[in-house]
Design a protein around this motif. Structure first.
Motif, PDB file in Angstrom:
ATOM      1  N   GLY A  68      20.788  22.278  87.813  1.00 53.01           N
ATOM      2  CA  GLY A  68      21.426  22.197  86.508  1.00 53.01           C
ATOM      3  C   GLY A  68      22.755  22.922  86.423  1.00 53.01           C
ATOM      4  N   HIS A  69      23.291  23.355  87.563  1.00 53.44           N
ATOM      5  CA  HIS A  69      24.536  24.118  87.590  1.00 53.44           C
ATOM      6  C   HIS A  69      25.506  23.526  88.605  1.00 53.44           C
ATOM      7  N   ARG A  70      26.779  23.755  88.333  1.00 52.13           N
ATOM      8  CA  ARG A  70      27.828  23.362  89.280  1.00 52.13           C
ATOM      9  C   ARG A  70      28.327  24.627  89.980  1.00 52.13           C
ATOM     10  N   PHE A  71      28.313  24.587  91.310  1.00 51.14           N
ATOM     11  CA  PHE A  71      28.720  25.716  92.134  1.00 51.14           C
ATOM     12  C   PHE A  71      30.082  25.420  92.769  1.00 51.14           C
ATOM     13  N   GLY A 141      16.768  29.196  86.107  1.00 47.69           N
ATOM     14  CA  GLY A 141      15.720  29.285  85.101  1.00 47.69           C
ATOM     15  C   GLY A 141      15.863  28.150  84.122  1.00 47.69           C
ATOM     16  N   ARG A 142      15.544  28.428  82.891  1.00 43.82           N
ATOM     17  CA  ARG A 142      15.697  27.417  81.846  1.00 43.82           C
ATOM     18  C   ARG A 142      17.144  27.380  81.384  1.00 43.82           C
ATOM     19  N   GLY A 143      17.693  26.194  81.268  1.00 44.69           N
ATOM     20  CA  GLY A 143      19.043  26.042  80.748  1.00 44.69           C
ATOM     21  C   GLY A 143      20.077  26.789  81.561  1.00 44.69           C
ATOM     22  N   ALA A 144      20.774  27.707  80.905  1.00 39.72           N
ATOM     23  CA  ALA A 144      21.908  28.385  81.510  1.00 39.72           C
ATOM     24  C   ALA A 144      21.526  29.670  82.252  1.00 39.72           C
ATOM     25  N   GLU A 145      20.255  30.024  82.262  1.00 39.26           N
ATOM     26  CA  GLU A 145      19.847  31.302  82.842  1.00 39.26           C
ATOM     27  C   GLU A 145      19.639  31.225  84.356  1.00 39.26           C
ATOM     28  N   VAL A 146      20.183  32.224  85.068  1.00 36.85           N
ATOM     29  CA  VAL A 146      19.961  32.365  86.511  1.00 36.85           C
ATOM     30  C   VAL A 146      19.662  33.826  86.813  1.00 36.85           C
ATOM     31  N   THR A 164      19.982  39.149  85.765  1.00 28.76           N
ATOM     32  CA  THR A 164      19.792  37.857  85.110  1.00 28.76           C
ATOM     33  C   THR A 164      21.018  37.593  84.236  1.00 28.76           C
ATOM     34  N   TYR A 165      21.517  36.361  84.315  1.00 24.90           N
ATOM     35  CA  TYR A 165      22.773  36.004  83.660  1.00 24.90           C
ATOM     36  C   TYR A 165      22.647  34.650  82.981  1.00 24.90           C
ATOM     37  N   ARG A 166      23.480  34.450  81.962  1.00 25.63           N
ATOM     38  CA  ARG A 166      23.616  33.134  81.311  1.00 25.63           C
ATOM     39  C   ARG A 166      24.981  32.603  81.707  1.00 25.63           C
ATOM     40  N   VAL A 167      24.979  31.466  82.395  1.00 26.48           N
ATOM     41  CA  VAL A 167      26.229  30.886  82.889  1.00 26.48           C
ATOM     42  C   VAL A 167      26.432  29.491  82.315  1.00 26.48           C
ATOM     43  N   ARG A 168      27.647  29.006  82.463  1.00 28.93           N
ATOM     44  CA  ARG A 168      27.950  27.636  82.035  1.00 28.93           C
ATOM     45  C   ARG A 168      27.015  26.696  82.790  1.00 28.93           C
TER      46      ARG A 168
END
Length: 170
Positions: A68-71, A141-146, A164-168
């Motif tokens: 769910g993320h772009r790296f 994790g769920r949504g924006a959480e990693v 733990t962070y909330r990212v785009r």
């Protein structure tokens, strides 16, 4: 999704292989300076970029979508990571990436700037300015959480790094 992030292994393909086998990640990111033939890198889902000490024809930078993320992945030497992280953050933002993985400095970093998470796993074999070699594991994790944890090559957690962070998200 579990992502293993390594960098600056400088020819120790055996150590990279042992870390990959122990961590059992869904994807491996190598941020450059692997310093071996491309064929000595682990098989399986892999994103790899060329560092300043590599001779293999692999990309200078790469984008990967997972969990769910772009790296955005780069070694960092062409983006001045030793003096500022702004150039790689801007490059990530230009391309919609919420997570940046880079190497080159041999120093582990996990820093959030706006909603972009910048991760340098450190060097797997030759730390600079840090007491031990290291690598990182990112779990979505769920949504924006990693969640990011740092480890020694033997797998021991380095508690003073990560979190733990909330990212785009994508």
């Amino acid at each position: 999704m579990r992502v293993l992030i390594v960098s600056d292994s400088h020819g120790d393909a055996g150590l990279v292989k042992s870390v990959v086998e122990r961590e059992r990640a869904d994807h491996l990111i190598h941020c450059g300076d692997f310093c071996t033939g491309r064929d000595r890198l682990p098989s399986g889902p892999l994103t790899v970029v060329r560092g300043n000490c590599d001779w293999e024809e692999v990309p200078e930078e790469a984008w990967w979508d997972g969990g769910g993320h772009r790296f955005y992945v780069t070694h960092g030497h062409r983006r001045q990571v030793q003096s500022s992280l702004l150039p790689i953050r801007y490059r990530a933002e230009e391309n919609g990436a919420g997570i940046v993985c880079f190497g080159h400095t041999h120093f582990p970093v996990c820093e959030q700037s706006e909603r972009v998470l910048l991760i340098n796993p450190g060097s797997l074999v030759a730390p600079r300015g840090f007491p031990s070699p290291s690598y990182a594991v990112l779990e979505t994790g769920r949504g924006a959480e990693v969640t990011v944890t740092f480890h020694t090559p033997r797998g021991e957690v380095i508690p003073e790094r990560g979190g733990t962070y909330r990212v785009r998200d994508r």
